[in-house]
Design a protein around this motif. Structure first.
Motif, mmCIF file in Angstrom:
data_model
loop_
_atom_site.group_PDB
_atom_site.id
_atom_site.type_symbol
_atom_site.label_atom_id
_atom_site.label_comp_id
_atom_site.label_asym_id
_atom_site.label_seq_id
_atom_site.Cartn_x
_atom_site.Cartn_y
_atom_site.Cartn_z
ATOM 1 N N ASP A 87 -13.648 -59.521 -49.770
ATOM 2 C CA ASP A 87 -13.432 -58.663 -50.931
ATOM 3 C C ASP A 87 -12.293 -59.224 -51.777
ATOM 4 O O ASP A 87 -11.598 -58.492 -52.482
ATOM 5 N N LEU A 139 -19.905 -56.024 -51.576
ATOM 6 C CA LEU A 139 -19.155 -55.249 -50.585
ATOM 7 C C LEU A 139 -18.349 -54.157 -51.271
ATOM 8 O O LEU A 139 -18.246 -53.033 -50.771
ATOM 9 N N ARG A 140 -17.812 -54.452 -52.433
ATOM 10 C CA ARG A 140 -17.025 -53.462 -53.168
ATOM 11 C C ARG A 140 -17.911 -52.321 -53.664
ATOM 12 O O ARG A 140 -17.498 -51.160 -53.669
ATOM 13 N N LEU A 144 -18.396 -50.099 -50.735
ATOM 14 C CA LEU A 144 -17.168 -49.424 -50.334
ATOM 15 C C LEU A 144 -16.748 -48.331 -51.315
ATOM 16 O O LEU A 144 -16.247 -47.275 -50.912
ATOM 17 N N PRO A 146 -15.099 -44.855 -49.213
ATOM 18 C CA PRO A 146 -14.635 -45.873 -48.262
ATOM 19 C C PRO A 146 -14.748 -45.447 -46.804
ATOM 20 O O PRO A 146 -14.943 -46.290 -45.923
ATOM 21 N N VAL A 184 -17.657 -46.663 -44.682
ATOM 22 C CA VAL A 184 -17.573 -48.040 -44.187
ATOM 23 C C VAL A 184 -16.433 -48.191 -43.193
ATOM 24 O O VAL A 184 -16.596 -48.778 -42.119
ATOM 25 N N LEU A 185 -15.271 -47.652 -43.527
ATOM 26 C CA LEU A 185 -14.047 -47.932 -42.780
ATOM 27 C C LEU A 185 -13.619 -46.833 -41.817
ATOM 28 O O LEU A 185 -12.673 -47.031 -41.048
ATOM 29 N N ALA A 231 -8.191 -48.556 -46.926
ATOM 30 C CA ALA A 231 -8.786 -49.510 -47.871
ATOM 31 C C ALA A 231 -7.711 -49.819 -48.907
ATOM 32 O O ALA A 231 -7.672 -49.204 -49.980
ATOM 33 N N LYS A 277 -9.863 -51.979 -51.500
ATOM 34 C CA LYS A 277 -10.550 -53.184 -51.044
ATOM 35 C C LYS A 277 -10.815 -53.150 -49.540
ATOM 36 O O LYS A 277 -10.092 -52.504 -48.774
ATOM 37 N N PHE A 278 -11.866 -53.873 -49.143
ATOM 38 C CA PHE A 278 -12.095 -54.083 -47.726
ATOM 39 C C PHE A 278 -10.916 -54.907 -47.208
ATOM 40 O O PHE A 278 -10.553 -55.922 -47.803
ATOM 41 N N THR A 318 -7.069 -59.526 -46.421
ATOM 42 C CA THR A 318 -7.695 -59.860 -47.691
ATOM 43 C C THR A 318 -6.623 -60.354 -48.650
ATOM 44 O O THR A 318 -5.994 -59.581 -49.371
ATOM 45 N N CYS A 354 -15.208 -49.241 -38.114
ATOM 46 C CA CYS A 354 -15.864 -50.402 -38.715
ATOM 47 C C CYS A 354 -15.615 -51.616 -37.826
ATOM 48 O O CYS A 354 -14.480 -51.880 -37.437
#
Length: 338
Positions: A45, A63-64, A67, A71, A74-75, A80, A84-85, A194, A276
């Motif tokens: 990301d 991916l964004r 997400l 979020p 996913v997480l 996040a 962002k991931f 990231t 995740c």
């Protein structure tokens, strides 16, 4: 809203002057040209290099995109940062040495501007040449910033670095501030924050064939964020458990990610309820099964299990080895390498 499922992404290939030609074949994708490919980003990301879903109902979405609406799907309860991931997963094919470099921590990166993050990372060696391969991690005992500057002037920089000959399977945990370099003839899996902030300290006195000039160094910036008190960095000693035909090696658990290696010939569980996880196949083949959906899993494949998916089952075809990367719910009070 489209239900989530085990997600595969299109690899993002990166040209690097030190790279080789192994990654396209390793990932079973066509090379874009004849240039050396040093990295393949398989979950990213990072601005300008955001992964795209390869198949299923969300094919083509970034991916964004996945997400952004929620979020937590996913997480789970993991953060996040800046939306962002939080992890970047990649493979590295080093035909030549990478530059000697260092990365800032979160507090140092934040001073560079909003949305900037530090870079703590871990490497797992997948292939190495016993005669030529080296990893460089940490300064030699007694090295100071002045010692390093003198070594640059005297062209003796490698003498200031701790190095060792790695073996396939070795894992190295590198906290932000640890000077490091990947040597020649190495294939590596990497998990990191990231972030793409890199300060080069030394580049082996080489010249970029495309520009005819040395690559830019960032000596003062790098020395300002280098941790000279840390000293040499050695491969981690995994915590190993064996049960029900599955060998599990817990390699790293820090505030940013967890990393384990699982090896088995019989079905085993991956993922965790409400969390995740990324499953990266580094040896053998098989499949990941979840709610009747079967996702092939071959060496080089990466499958992201969103928190909404939770637990899945790996079904090996013979021997299968996977790396499982997790994201902690919240920053821990301390960090450790197993």
């Amino acid at each position: 809203m489209t239900p989530l499922y085990p997600l595969r992404f299109e690899p993002i290939l990166k040209h690097n002057l030190w790279g080789g030609q192994r990654l396209p074949g390793f990932l079973r994708v066509a090379p874009p040209n004849d240039d050396a490919i040093g990295e393949a980003w398989v979950v990213s990301d990072v601005e300008g290099s955001v992964s795209r879903v390869a198949d299923g109902p969300l094919a083509g979405a970034t991916l964004r995109d996945v997400l952004r609406p929620d979020p937590a799907r996913v997480l789970g309860r993991a953060p996040a940062p800046q939306g962002k991931f939080p992890l970047l997963l990649k493979f590295i094919d080093a035909r030549q040495e990478l530059s000697v470099q260092v990365h800032p921590n979160d507090e140092q990166a934040e001073k560079l501007g909003p949305g900037m993050f530090g870079k703590t990372e871990a490497w797992v060696v997948l292939d190495a040449c016993a005669r030529t391969s080296k990893l460089y991690a940490g300064f030699s005992h007694g090295t100071s910033a002045d010692c390093f500057r003198k070594a640059l002037r005297d062209r003796t920089t490698p003498n200031t670095l701790h190095s060792f000959a790695p073996r396939p399977g070795d894992c190295l945990f590198l906290e932000a501030g640890t000077v490091h370099a990947i040597g020649a003839n190495l294939l590596i899996f990497e998990v990191q924050q990231t972030s793409d902030i890199t300060y080069r300290l030394y580049d082996w006195d080489r010249v970029d064939a495309h520009t005819g000039k040395p690559r830019q160094l960032h000596v003062e910036e790098a020395l300002a964020v280098s941790d000279f008190g840390r000293g040499p960095c050695h491969p981690v000693r995994p915590q190993v458990t064996e049960a029900d035909g599955v060998r599990r090696e817990d390699l790293v658990a820090c505030r940013y990610f967890t990393l384990s290696r699982l090896t088995a010939r019989m079905p085993f569980r991956v993922g965790a309820r409400g969390e995740c996880r990324a499953v990266v196949c580094v040896g053998g083949s098989g499949a990941i099964e979840w709610r009747g959906r079967r996702t092939p899993l071959r060496t080089g494949d990466t499958v992201l299990l969103p928190a909404e998916v939770g637990v899945a089952v790996c079904r090996p075809e013979g021997d299968l080895t996977v790396m499982e990367c997790g994201i902690p719910h919240a920053p821990a009070a301390s960090e450790r390498a197993a």
